[in-house]
Design an enzyme around this catalytic site. Structure first.
Site, PDB file in Angstrom:
ATOM      1  CB  CYS A  25      32.698  36.022  28.906  1.00  0.00           C
ATOM      2  SG  CYS A  25      33.334  36.877  27.459  1.00  0.00           S
ATOM      3  CD  GLU A  69      49.290  40.012  36.629  1.00  0.00           C
ATOM      4  OE1 GLU A  69      48.420  39.679  35.833  1.00  0.00           O
ATOM      5  OE2 GLU A  69      49.899  39.184  37.349  1.00  0.00           O
ATOM      6  CG  ASN A  99      33.482  31.987  28.155  1.00  0.00           C
ATOM      7  OD1 ASN A  99      34.294  32.739  27.614  1.00  0.00           O
ATOM      8  ND2 ASN A  99      33.842  31.073  29.026  1.00  0.00           N
ATOM      9  N   GLY A 100      33.322  32.596  24.589  1.00  0.00           N
ATOM     10  CA  GLY A 100      34.123  31.917  23.568  1.00  0.00           C
ATOM     11  C   GLY A 100      34.163  32.739  22.283  1.00  0.00           C
ATOM     12  CE  LYS A 113      43.101  33.673  38.949  1.00  0.00           C
ATOM     13  NZ  LYS A 113      44.451  34.128  39.323  1.00  0.00           N
ATOM     14  NE  ARG A 173      34.871  32.436  33.213  1.00  0.00           N
ATOM     15  CZ  ARG A 173      35.662  31.401  32.970  1.00  0.00           C
ATOM     16  NH1 ARG A 173      36.290  30.811  33.946  1.00  0.00           N
ATOM     17  NH2 ARG A 173      35.819  30.965  31.745  1.00  0.00           N
ATOM     18  CG  HIS A 204      75.434  40.486  28.336  1.00  0.00           C
ATOM     19  ND1 HIS A 204      76.628  40.438  27.672  1.00  0.00           N
ATOM     20  CD2 HIS A 204      75.522  39.613  29.370  1.00  0.00           C
ATOM     21  CE1 HIS A 204      77.415  39.536  28.260  1.00  0.00           C
ATOM     22  NE2 HIS A 204      76.764  39.036  29.296  1.00  0.00           N
ATOM     23  CD1 TRP A 234      39.140  40.593  29.266  1.00  0.00           C
ATOM     24  CD2 TRP A 234      39.231  39.403  27.381  1.00  0.00           C
ATOM     25  NE1 TRP A 234      40.386  40.757  28.717  1.00  0.00           N
ATOM     26  CE2 TRP A 234      40.470  40.035  27.562  1.00  0.00           C
ATOM     27  CE3 TRP A 234      39.045  38.601  26.253  1.00  0.00           C
ATOM     28  CZ2 TRP A 234      41.533  39.886  26.669  1.00  0.00           C
ATOM     29  CZ3 TRP A 234      40.101  38.450  25.362  1.00  0.00           C
ATOM     30  CH2 TRP A 234      41.331  39.088  25.582  1.00  0.00           C
ATOM     31  CD  GLU A 261      54.738  35.383  39.169  1.00  0.00           C
ATOM     32  OE1 GLU A 261      54.764  35.263  37.931  1.00  0.00           O
ATOM     33  OE2 GLU A 261      53.671  35.506  39.807  1.00  0.00           O
TER      34      GLU A 261
HETATM   35  O1  M6R Z   1      45.183  29.676  34.563  1.00  0.00           O
HETATM   36  P1  M6R Z   1      46.598  29.679  34.037  1.00  0.00           P
HETATM   37  O2  M6R Z   1      47.594  29.378  35.093  1.00  0.00           O
HETATM   38  O3  M6R Z   1      46.769  28.781  32.849  1.00  0.00           O
HETATM   39  O4  M6R Z   1      46.826  31.161  33.555  1.00  0.00           O
HETATM   40  C1  M6R Z   1      48.017  31.536  32.922  1.00  0.00           C
HETATM   41  C2  M6R Z   1      48.163  33.040  32.851  1.00  0.00           C
HETATM   42  O5  M6R Z   1      47.100  33.603  32.150  1.00  0.00           O
HETATM   43  C3  M6R Z   1      48.220  33.668  34.257  1.00  0.00           C
HETATM   44  O6  M6R Z   1      49.245  33.122  35.028  1.00  0.00           O
HETATM   45  C4  M6R Z   1      48.432  35.194  34.131  1.00  0.00           C
HETATM   46  O7  M6R Z   1      49.683  35.471  33.616  1.00  0.00           O
HETATM   47  C5  M6R Z   1      48.247  35.865  35.505  1.00  0.00           C
HETATM   48  N1  M6R Z   1      47.445  37.046  35.364  1.00  0.00           N
HETATM   49  C6  M6R Z   1      49.528  36.287  36.133  1.00  0.00           C
HETATM   50  O8  M6R Z   1      49.340  36.863  37.381  1.00  0.00           O
END
Ligand code: M6R
Length: 614
Positions: free
Chosen positions: A2, A494, A100-101, A609, A27, A510, A74, A487
């Protein structure tokens, strides 16, 4: 997961808190709330929805006051609704908190509080915490700061909190464990936030709380820092921030994601600037230079990360093994931390994280450190928890990444990891000077080649138009470009909510080949170097099953052009550097499809994020 914001000083708090929440919306964005104190009355407004919704709803309250706190959520405990939104009052109405947590033992504390006559409006762990603080205040007869400290010693979990007491109009108490918290220090004013972006136009001076630290922020006084566990005094380290306002605004682009995609030439250059000294034939990286033996003597390198950062780790596995001949294992941090892994003091663990706050990655680091491994962090956010927890590290210099979909973080992570692999290859004698030089000079051309790859934007947009309504999508790549396929699929799912899967091209036969029919778009990375002929055979297999082929090829390719429905070219480069280019059209493709489907590109549903919960 959050965002929290607070202000105490001489300005009106409301606009600062609201603007700050908008900057932190990446966030979490399922609900938002604000509490403003004018010295006699607390005015609180909260709502399910975005900060924009909060702004409208808050028209109903008085917004005057120079103390304020706000939250963008969140959801963890309790569905996103008005009641579960933060801030939360204590039963007396005197204390107000944002958090936040997660408080893991909130249920037992809640039961005990109910037995003592407390009642609860929300389903949240946060409302339990604020009432625990109140109960401590009452039973121990202590001030807010002390009550926060005693209460936090009773909770298990993670938190960044800000709490104030109606009886103390000049004070906010903050504390941190596991979730980030920064204090901006101005002229007789203080800002509180999950990162520095909410206060960057007011002050460049910030204190980042360490885990298990709390601070009493009182107007007209210095910040008082304490260790939560033993009450020891800690001394604030005031850092001068380098961030500027421009970096955290959209700068004419429709979305942060597009801006960040276009920032990649600059971001990659910033990441190798001062490190890659091609004319001198050296790579200078303090974190590696000072620990070179740890790497060259390592039994193996373990890479831990999540999401896109994990994909960068997979690319790194190819680079480290291929160039530096060091064995590498790449692990999802969330699996690694819970599977009793074998780790020794001869292992080097590289943790990759854009935010530097991902809870699983942080926990994996702690585990590896306990077992004696040397931990090296590759983070983007300066001063983040993972950066601080690592024994050494190297920052990517991507600048703030605000779009939830990671773009420039990925390419800059690969840049840093390539620099490390090249440095180790040289150190271990795997590379001759001329081969080393060839790599360094080629790496220096990558920003301009990314620039060129971005010129495919208009073409990619036309491809997006054709496939925007697809229900599924397959991404294939081999070798260095297998992680890029993963990726590409992650980006599409997403932000556009289209089901997409990435596969090593040869694995198609496969199983996934059964999915191919005339409705199925297959994005194939078929660059000249890298098993080209074999990938061409895979393309033939797709074509004979009437799949639609979108191929990413090297400039001037003729063979694939004859087979594919659409061809997007990237400039030629060394095989190990191709992921820095092949990923660009895939980012653009997912972006345009998401825009055409009217999806919220920068804030996709259910995501955040920074994933600071496990
Ligand atoms: O901040 P981080 O790189 O540790 O975050 C890891 C993942 O949460 C982040 O890469 C997530 O998969 C993204 N939304 C992908 O675009």
């Amino acid at each position: 997961m959050c965002g929290i914001v607070g202000y105490i000083g001489h300005r009106e708090a409301f606009p600062i808190v609201i603007k700050g929440l908008q900057r932190l919306e990446y966030r979490g964005y399922d609900s938002a709330g604000v509490a403003i104190y004018d010295g006699s009355k607390i005015n609180l407004s909260k709502t399910k929805g975005k900060v924009e919704d909060l702004k409208n709803k808050a028209k109903e309250i008085s917004q005057a006051g120079t103390l304020g706190i706000g939250h963008t959520r969140w959801a963890t405990h309790g569905v996103p609704n008005d009641v579960n939104s933060h801030p939360h009052y204590s039963n007396s109405g005197d204390l107000v908190i944002i958090h936040n947590g997660i408080i893991e033992n909130y249920e037992s504390i809640k039961k005990a509080l109910i037995n003592r006559g407390y009642s609860f409006k929300s389903d949240t762990d946060t409302e339990v915490l604020v009432n625990l603080i109140e109960e401590v205040q009452k039973t121990e007869g202590v001030k807010l700061g002390k009550a926060v400290q005693i209460a936090l010693n009773q909770v298990v979990g993670a938190y960044a909190i800000a709490v104030f007491d109606k009886k103390k109009p000049d004070e906010i108490v903050v504390a941190k464990l596991g979730s980030p918290l920064a204090i901006g220090v101005g002229e007789n004013e203080f800002f509180i936030a999950s990162d520095a972006s909410p206060f960057i136009e007011f002050t460049n001076n910030a204190v980042y709380l360490e885990d298990e630290e709390m601070a009493i922020i009182r107007l007209g006084k210095e910040i008082k820092l304490r260790k939560i566990k033993n009450d020891a005094i800690a001394y604030p380290n005031i850092l001068e921030l380098q961030m500027n306002l421009e970096e955290i605004e959209k700068g004419g682009y429709d979305h942060f994601m597009l801006k960040e995609i276009y920032e990649q030439p600059r971001a990659i250059m910033d990441t190798y600037r001062g490190r890659l000294l091609a004319d001198q034939g050296i790579i200078r990286m303090a974190g590696i230079d000072e620990n070179i033996e740890k790497f060259t003597n390592a039994n193996r390198i373990i890479i831990v990360a999540c999401g896109t950062s994990w994909h960068a780790g997979l690319v790194a596995e190819y680079i480290f093994e291929d160039l530096a001949r060091i064995p590498v294992e790449v692990e999802y941090a969330s699996e690694f931390r819970y599977r009793n892994p074998i780790i020794t003091d001869k292992d080097v663990l590289i943790a990759i994280s854009q935010s530097g706050e991902t809870a699983d990655t942080l926990a994996a680091i702690k585990l590896a450190k306990e077992k004696g491994a040397f931990v090296f962090g590759v983070c983007n956010v300066v001063g983040s928890s993972i950066a601080r927890e690592s024994n050494a590290g190297a920052y990517t210099h991507a600048g703030p990444e605000i779009g939830v979909a990671s773009t420039k973080a990925f390419t800059t992570q690969i840049t840093v990891l390539t620099l490390i692999a090249l440095k180790l290859a040289k150190e271990k004698g795997e590379f001759s000077s001329s081969k080393f030089h060839e790599y360094l000079t080629e790496l220096e051309t990558i920003p301009s080649k990314v620039e060129k790859s971005l010129q495919s934007n208009a073409l990619v947009e036309t491809v997006a138009e054709v496939y925007k309504d697809s229900a599924n999508c397959l991404y294939l790549g081999r070798g260095y470009n297998f992680p890029v396929a993963l990726e590409g699929a992650l980006k599409l799912k997403e932000i556009s909510y289209i089901h997409a899967e990435g596969y090593p091209a040869a694995e198609m036969k496969h199983g996934p080949i059964a999915l191919i029919d005339e409705q199925m778009p297959v994005i194939v990375i078929a660059t000249k170097k890298g098993h080209y002929e074999k990938v061409v055979s895979n393309i033939q297999e797709i074509k004979s099953r009437k799949g639609k082929i979108i191929a990413i090829v090297t400039e001037g390719d003729v063979q694939v052009k004859e087979l594919a429905d659409h061809v997007i070219e990237i400039p030629e480069t060394l095989e190990s550097l191709t992921p820095l280019l092949t990923t660009i059209p895939l980012q653009l493709l997912s972006y345009h499809i998401a825009v055409m489907r009217n999806c919220n590109v920068d804030q996709p549903r259910n995501l955040a994020k920074s994933v600071t919960v496990e």
